[in-house]
Design an enzyme around this catalytic site. Structure first.
Site, PDB file in Angstrom:
ATOM      1  N   ASP A 136      -1.480   8.601   9.016  1.00  0.00           N
ATOM      2  CA  ASP A 136      -0.137   9.107   8.748  1.00  0.00           C
ATOM      3  C   ASP A 136      -0.116   9.872   7.427  1.00  0.00           C
ATOM      4  O   ASP A 136      -0.920   9.592   6.528  1.00  0.00           O
ATOM      5  CB  ASP A 136       0.862   7.961   8.674  1.00  0.00           C
TER       6      ASP A 136
ATOM      7  N   TYR B 153      -7.762  -1.956   6.334  1.00  0.00           N
ATOM      8  CA  TYR B 153      -6.658  -1.399   5.560  1.00  0.00           C
ATOM      9  C   TYR B 153      -6.218  -2.359   4.462  1.00  0.00           C
ATOM     10  O   TYR B 153      -6.403  -3.576   4.574  1.00  0.00           O
ATOM     11  CB  TYR B 153      -5.432  -1.155   6.456  1.00  0.00           C
TER      12      TYR B 153
ATOM     13  N   ASP C 227       7.939   2.157   8.214  1.00  0.00           N
ATOM     14  CA  ASP C 227       7.312   2.311   6.901  1.00  0.00           C
ATOM     15  C   ASP C 227       8.315   2.911   5.924  1.00  0.00           C
ATOM     16  O   ASP C 227       9.485   3.125   6.259  1.00  0.00           O
ATOM     17  CB  ASP C 227       6.018   3.141   6.992  1.00  0.00           C
TER      18      ASP C 227
ATOM     19  N   ARG D 125       1.723  -0.783  10.616  1.00  0.00           N
ATOM     20  CA  ARG D 125       3.173  -0.767  10.389  1.00  0.00           C
ATOM     21  C   ARG D 125       3.885  -1.703  11.371  1.00  0.00           C
ATOM     22  O   ARG D 125       4.880  -2.339  11.021  1.00  0.00           O
ATOM     23  CB  ARG D 125       3.731   0.647  10.494  1.00  0.00           C
TER      24      ARG D 125
END
Length: 291
Positions: free
Chosen positions: A44, A72, A86, A180
Site C-alpha cells: 500500500d 511485517y 488503516d 490491516r
C-alpha cells in the site's frame, strides 16, 4: 552488458511511504534504463519496506515469488475504526478501549494465529466481477467478499512506549494475508475496534530489509537469486543443452525431487529455466531464460 539489452535480475527495494508499487516500477525504469520492470507483492502507498522488483527477463519469474511468506511490523490503534482499516481512511466508529491490557490483546492475537479465515478488505487489489475491490471502494460501492484461508505463523503484540491506546505488532504470515484486517479483527475481539498504522514489511521469504536498497541505489541481483527460496537444481552441460531447447524431460533426467517449480542452473550458477511437472514423470519449462 549492452545498454540495448538492458539489465536482467532482481531488485530488493525498501519502498518509501507515499509511493505506490507502480510508482517504484516507473522510477526504476528511468534509474535502470529499461522499460521491462515489474513487481511482486504489492505494498500500500502508506506502507514501507521490502518490495521485490524484476528487471528484464526476470520479470517472468515474479509469479514464482508471490507465494513466499511475508513479515511485517506495525502499530494497532485501539478505539478507532476507519473506512480503509488503516490511518489513511475516514473514521467510521469510535470505542472506549482505555482499559484494554496488553495481556488481553495478546490473548486475542492468539485467536488470530494459525490457519484462519480472513475477509479481504474493500481497499485490496482482488477482483470481484472483473473489477478490483479498491476501484469499487473509491466509487462508494461495497460488495460481498468471501472469507479466504490464510496462515498467520506469528502474531506478537507489545506495548508501545509513551503511546496510550496503541500497540506494536509483529506478524509473520502467508501470502494473501492482510495485516490491516488482522488489526481490525483484533479490535473487534477486544470488544471495540481498531485500525493499522505505520506498516513496514520487513521480509518476503529470505529477502529482508538488510539487503534492501533505495530506489536510486538499486542493485540488480542475478536472475538465479530471484528463486533462491525454491529448490534450485544444478544440471550437467548435456542436460543444459536440452533445457535451452525447451525440451520436455523425465524428472530423473533433470534430477529433480520434491515440490515444484524447479529452477534449473548451469554448473556455474546461471539460471537456465524453470520447470514444472506435466504428469507421467515428466516436466516442461514454463520459463526459459535466454543465454
Amino acid at each position: 552488458m549492452s545498454r540495448l539489452a538492458g539489465p536482467s535480475g532482481l531488485c530488493v527495494i525498501d519502498k518509501p511511504a507515499g509511493w505506490t508499487s507502480h510508482d517504484v516500477v516507473a522510477k526504476l525504469r528511468g534509474v535502470l534504463g529499461t522499460r521491462k520492470v515489474g513487481h511482486a507483492g504489492t505494498l500500500d502507498p502508506d506502507a514501507t519496506g521490502v518490495l521485490l522488483v524484476g528487471v528484464g527477463t526476470a520479470t517472468r519469474l515474479m509469479r514464482f515469488m508471490t507465494a513466499l511468506p511475508k513479515s511485517y511490523v506495525g502499530e494497532v490503534v485501539l478505539g478507532t475504526e476507519t473506512s480503509t482499516l488503516d490511518a489513511s481512511g475516514e473514521v467510521t466508529a469510535t470505542h472506549e478501549m482505555g482499559d484494554v491490557t496488553v495481556e488481553a490483546a495478546r490473548a486475542a492475537a492468539a485467536q488470530l494465529t494459525g490457519d484462519i479465515l480472513q475477509v479481504p478488505p474493500m481497499v485490496s487489489a482482488l477482483k470481484v466481477g472483473g473489477r478490483r475491490l479498491h476501484e469499487l471502494a473509491r466509487e462508494g460501492i461495497e460488495v460481498e467478499r468471501e472469507a479466504r484461508p490464510v496462515t498467520v505463523h506469528r502474531f506478537v503484540v507489545d506495548e508501545l512506549p509513551d503511546t496510550p491506546g496503541a500497540l506494536r505488532v509483529e506478524v509473520d504470515c502467508s501470502s494473501g494475508t492482510y495485516v490491516r484486517t488482522l488489526a481490525a479483527d483484533l479490535g473487534h475481539l477486544l470488544g471495540g475496534g481498531a485500525h493499522l498504522r505505520n506498516l513496514r514489511r520487513t521480509a518476503i521469504g529470505s529477502f529482508s530489509l538488510d539487503e534492501a536498497t533505495t530506489i536510486e541505489g538499486a542493485t540488480v541481483l542475478p536472475p538465479s537469486e530471484a528463486l533462491r527460496d525454491l529448490q534450485r537444481v544444478t544440471v550437467s552441460d548435456d542436460v543444459a543443452a536440452l533445457v535451452r531447447n525447451g525440451r520436455i524431460l523425465d524428472l530423473d533426467v533433470l534430477g529433480v525431487t520434491g515440490q515444484s517449480p524447479w529452477p534449473l542452473l548451469t554448473p556455474d550458477g546461471t539460471l537456465l529455466a524453470v520447470y514444472e511437472p506435466v504428469g507421467g514423470g515428466r516436466a516442461k519449462p514454463t520459463v526459459v531464460i535466454p543465454s
